[in-house]
Motif scaffolding. Structure first.
Motif, PDB file in Angstrom:
ATOM      1  N   SER A  67      87.088  -8.259  10.066  1.00 57.59           N
ATOM      2  CA  SER A  67      87.808  -8.781  11.224  1.00 57.59           C
ATOM      3  C   SER A  67      87.035  -9.911  11.890  1.00 57.59           C
ATOM      4  CB  SER A  67      88.069  -7.665  12.239  1.00 57.59           C
ATOM      5  OG  SER A  67      88.926  -6.682  11.706  1.00 57.59           O
ATOM      6  N   THR A  68      85.717  -9.760  11.960  1.00 55.95           N
ATOM      7  CA  THR A  68      84.891 -10.802  12.568  1.00 55.95           C
ATOM      8  C   THR A  68      85.017 -12.110  11.803  1.00 55.95           C
ATOM      9  OG1 THR A  68      83.318  -9.179  13.418  1.00 55.95           O
ATOM     10  CG2 THR A  68      82.544 -11.442  13.220  1.00 55.95           C
ATOM     11  N   LYS A 102      88.398 -13.702  12.593  1.00 56.54           N
ATOM     12  CA  LYS A 102      88.425 -14.236  13.960  1.00 56.54           C
ATOM     13  C   LYS A 102      87.564 -15.487  14.077  1.00 56.54           C
ATOM     14  CE  LYS A 102      89.352  -9.801  16.224  1.00 56.54           C
ATOM     15  NZ  LYS A 102      88.789  -8.719  17.095  1.00 56.54           N
ATOM     16  N   LEU A 125      88.546 -17.574  17.232  1.00 55.12           N
ATOM     17  CA  LEU A 125      88.641 -16.562  18.280  1.00 55.12           C
ATOM     18  C   LEU A 125      87.316 -15.836  18.507  1.00 55.12           C
ATOM     19  CD1 LEU A 125      92.056 -14.988  17.192  1.00 55.12           C
ATOM     20  CD2 LEU A 125      91.657 -16.710  18.975  1.00 55.12           C
ATOM     21  N   GLN A 126      86.340 -16.061  17.638  1.00 52.36           N
ATOM     22  CA  GLN A 126      85.039 -15.420  17.744  1.00 52.36           C
ATOM     23  C   GLN A 126      83.957 -16.490  17.625  1.00 52.36           C
ATOM     24  OE1 GLN A 126      84.053 -12.076  18.168  1.00 52.36           O
ATOM     25  NE2 GLN A 126      82.013 -12.986  18.317  1.00 52.36           N
ATOM     26  N   TYR A 170      97.233 -16.562  12.668  1.00 54.41           N
ATOM     27  CA  TYR A 170      96.412 -15.358  12.645  1.00 54.41           C
ATOM     28  C   TYR A 170      97.271 -14.158  12.997  1.00 54.41           C
ATOM     29  CZ  TYR A 170      92.948 -11.938  14.313  1.00 54.41           C
ATOM     30  OH  TYR A 170      92.223 -10.800  14.528  1.00 54.41           O
ATOM     31  N   PRO A 214      96.908 -10.358  13.861  1.00 60.18           N
ATOM     32  CA  PRO A 214      95.871  -9.370  14.177  1.00 60.18           C
ATOM     33  C   PRO A 214      96.255  -7.969  13.727  1.00 60.18           C
ATOM     34  CG  PRO A 214      97.190  -9.812  16.117  1.00 60.18           C
ATOM     35  CD  PRO A 214      97.697 -10.743  15.037  1.00 60.18           C
ATOM     36  N   ASP A 245      94.845  -9.537   9.270  1.00 54.18           N
ATOM     37  CA  ASP A 245      93.835  -8.505   9.441  1.00 54.18           C
ATOM     38  C   ASP A 245      94.454  -7.127   9.266  1.00 54.18           C
ATOM     39  OD1 ASP A 245      91.572  -7.089  10.006  1.00 54.18           O
ATOM     40  OD2 ASP A 245      91.264  -7.913  12.014  1.00 54.18           O
TER      41      ASP A 245
END
Length: 277
Positions: free
Chosen positions: A60-61, A64, A69-70, A92, A94, A177
């Motif tokens: 997920s990281t 993102k 988003l990260q 994206y 989620p 994701d």
């Protein structure tokens, strides 16, 4: 889950020498912990790549970080040869657990949100935008549900709505994701049918999965991730005993059968308290 050595689809020649994604030495910290360490990988335009690994592996990281988003700690990500990409170029999707399904919005409104990056935040959607949203719902088989409140749909239908939003966005890069978690087989099949149409359109797809057999069957390459990149290759080359043990460690049970097939059991599918890393 179990997976056998299934031959992945043949990777088509890229339509351009410039990759869709060029990730170099990417390191990301999440809540003071290192979630990704020195990840480097290149994804070609039009490729569909499955990201697999245990919970907390950084799947997920990674998605993102690619989506912006990260924040990243070090390294770089280039999109279609550029340092930056327009927001509408990346769609994206989620995890379902990260969405408030009680929010009073209709299915058609959710899909139209995919057009915001192209029409602007405060502009009203045009007839063309509404037609694109309608076609996107038709492609995922949900045109009849356009006026339903999103929370009234089943889990599979909700996931397909967000896939329709990505289609309406007309993005060049789709990030998903764990889109299949909790879905029944018909809903999963519907998503894979939609991904097959995106393959024909040259859309690049990265999908985080738990099911190794699906990763081998439906995707051009499989990315084995456990904070560091273990391998990124077609399934036959990626799913070696050494790569799988390095990825899953003690969560694996390996059995070499008489006909040479490697069976893999992943017992590490407890919910991640941090919503998936």
């Amino acid at each position: 889950m179990t997976a056998s050595s299934v031959i992945a689809p043949t990777v088509a020649d890229p339509v351009t020498t410039v990759p869709a994604l060029d990730i170099r030495h990417l390191t990301v910290h999440y809540r003071q912990n290192e979630a990704l360490h020195d990840v480097s990988v290149t994804i070609n335009v039009g490729e569909q790549v499955a990201i697999v690994g245990p919970n907390g592996a950084g799947k997920s990281t990674l998605l993102k970080a690619i989506a912006g988003l990260q924040p990243i700690t070090s390294g770089e990500i280039r999109y279609f040869g550029q340092e930056r990409v327009a927001p509408n170029e990346i769609a994206y999707v989620p995890q379902r657990l990260q969405i408030d399904w009680r929010f009073p919005v209709s299915v058609s409104d959710v899909v139209l949100m995919g057009r915001v990056g192209r029409i602007g935040l405060f502009r009203r959607p045009s007839q063309h935008d509404r037609q694109l949203a309608q076609r996107a719902l038709e492609r995922v088989g949900l045109a009849a549900f356009a006026n339903r409140q999103i929370g009234q749909l089943s889990g599979g239908q909700q996931q397909r709505v967000f896939l329709a939003r990505a289609l309406a966005q007309e993005a060049r890069l789709l990030l998903m994701d764990e889109p299949l978690v909790g879905l029944d087989i018909p809903s999963q099949d519907e998503i894979f049918r939609t991904l097959a149409t995106l393959r024909q359109e040259g859309v690049t797809v990265l999908t985080a999965l738990h099911d190794l057999q699906q990763a081998a069957r439906y995707f051009d390459r499989v990315m084995l991730l456990n904070r560091s990149l273990i391998a990124c290759a077609p399934a036959r080359a990626a799913f070696t005993a050494a790569h799988l043990v390095a990825t899953y460690g003690g969560h694996l049970h390996l059995l070499q059968s008489g006909d040479g097939l490697l069976t893999v059991a992943d017992s590490c599918c407890n919910p991640d308290p941090d919503g998936g890393l």
